[in-house]
Design a protein around this motif. Sequence first.
Motif, PDB file in Angstrom:
ATOM      1  N   ARG A  91      30.237  52.576  41.520  1.00  0.00           N
ATOM      2  CA  ARG A  91      30.751  53.630  40.634  1.00  0.00           C
ATOM      3  C   ARG A  91      29.609  54.571  40.276  1.00  0.00           C
ATOM      4  O   ARG A  91      28.492  54.134  39.978  1.00  0.00           O
ATOM      5  N   LEU A 148      33.776  40.808  43.240  1.00  0.00           N
ATOM      6  CA  LEU A 148      33.317  41.651  42.148  1.00  0.00           C
ATOM      7  C   LEU A 148      32.209  40.947  41.384  1.00  0.00           C
ATOM      8  O   LEU A 148      32.281  39.739  41.138  1.00  0.00           O
ATOM      9  N   ASN A 149      31.178  41.694  40.985  1.00  0.00           N
ATOM     10  CA  ASN A 149      30.165  41.154  40.094  1.00  0.00           C
ATOM     11  C   ASN A 149      30.601  41.367  38.642  1.00  0.00           C
ATOM     12  O   ASN A 149      31.731  41.804  38.381  1.00  0.00           O
ATOM     13  N   THR A 185      26.361  52.295  39.787  1.00  0.00           N
ATOM     14  CA  THR A 185      26.521  50.902  39.376  1.00  0.00           C
ATOM     15  C   THR A 185      27.213  50.137  40.484  1.00  0.00           C
ATOM     16  O   THR A 185      28.320  50.506  40.907  1.00  0.00           O
ATOM     17  N   ASP A 195      29.751  43.620  36.508  1.00  0.00           N
ATOM     18  CA  ASP A 195      30.087  45.021  36.240  1.00  0.00           C
ATOM     19  C   ASP A 195      31.433  45.389  36.848  1.00  0.00           C
ATOM     20  O   ASP A 195      32.183  46.196  36.276  1.00  0.00           O
ATOM     21  N   GLY A 196      31.746  44.815  38.015  1.00  0.00           N
ATOM     22  CA  GLY A 196      33.042  45.068  38.617  1.00  0.00           C
ATOM     23  C   GLY A 196      34.183  44.492  37.792  1.00  0.00           C
ATOM     24  O   GLY A 196      35.229  45.126  37.625  1.00  0.00           O
ATOM     25  N   TYR A 234      34.008  56.728  42.902  1.00  0.00           N
ATOM     26  CA  TYR A 234      33.890  55.377  43.451  1.00  0.00           C
ATOM     27  C   TYR A 234      33.673  55.438  44.957  1.00  0.00           C
ATOM     28  O   TYR A 234      34.362  56.184  45.666  1.00  0.00           O
ATOM     29  N   TRP A 283      38.639  48.653  38.360  1.00  0.00           N
ATOM     30  CA  TRP A 283      38.687  47.444  39.186  1.00  0.00           C
ATOM     31  C   TRP A 283      38.826  46.155  38.390  1.00  0.00           C
ATOM     32  O   TRP A 283      39.093  45.099  38.966  1.00  0.00           O
ATOM     33  N   ASP A 294      34.791  46.729  34.955  1.00  0.00           N
ATOM     34  CA  ASP A 294      35.082  48.122  35.280  1.00  0.00           C
ATOM     35  C   ASP A 294      36.507  48.493  34.861  1.00  0.00           C
ATOM     36  O   ASP A 294      37.441  47.708  35.050  1.00  0.00           O
ATOM     37  N   LEU A 297      29.430  47.335  42.006  1.00  0.00           N
ATOM     38  CA  LEU A 297      30.563  46.590  41.456  1.00  0.00           C
ATOM     39  C   LEU A 297      30.974  45.389  42.295  1.00  0.00           C
ATOM     40  O   LEU A 297      31.587  44.457  41.766  1.00  0.00           O
TER      41      LEU A 297
END
Length: 244
Positions: A169, A120-121, A155, A123-124, A174, A130, A127, A157
Amino acid sequence: MATQRIRVLELRHAEVETPGAYSTALDELADVETVRAWREPLPDKMTGFDAIIVMGGPMGVGDADAIPWIASEIVFLRDAVAVGIPVWGVCLGSQLLAAALGADVFRGDVPEIGVREVTLNSDGIADPVWGATPSAAFETVQWHFDTFALPAGATLLAGSALYPNQLFRYGNSYGVQFHLEAGGALIRRWLHGESRNEVEAAIGRAAVDRFADDAANAEALTAPLSAAVMRRWLASVATHRPAG
């Protein structure tokens, strides 16, 4: 007053490509109607359900000329998103969702098959669905030859070492390239007949022989994570669906 159950339409593209470990949350919170795309028509109207789950399959978006329902399903998903019905797309489902949102779907440089790490980055991690993942990096089943460009307005994630676009997302929809829902038993079902031959040609017999055991070992994380993210998504669907 009992909580109203969520009405989910499942679009299935092969009998063995079921919701798998996502079913834990679906059974708790949703009433699921399954449409088998290869033999049953899509619903005529965007009514009667609150969300759509689009499962995987051995075909690809590029097979639309030979498989007529692929183009029809892309249009159906485009219409669903346009009227605010959330979509959860898995593997082929993520590619169909990406195509419905106007992104390119194409053959990847190399197949990504086996249990592989996804990360996950930022943003992930932030989220609402997530972000509950115990670790930003986790191992999960991969089984795909195709990939997609990130749709405009989506986006990103998560990504993997081979494919940066693993999870996106778009609104409350998703696209999930990987098979978080697949454990050892499901992989053993998938590795029959021509599917096994195709995978052996791509990654070798030794890797295929390990595949189901690796997926079974990963289930200690993937099964509860599947249930957790699906519960969060369904809760979000319930919160945002129109009253009535």
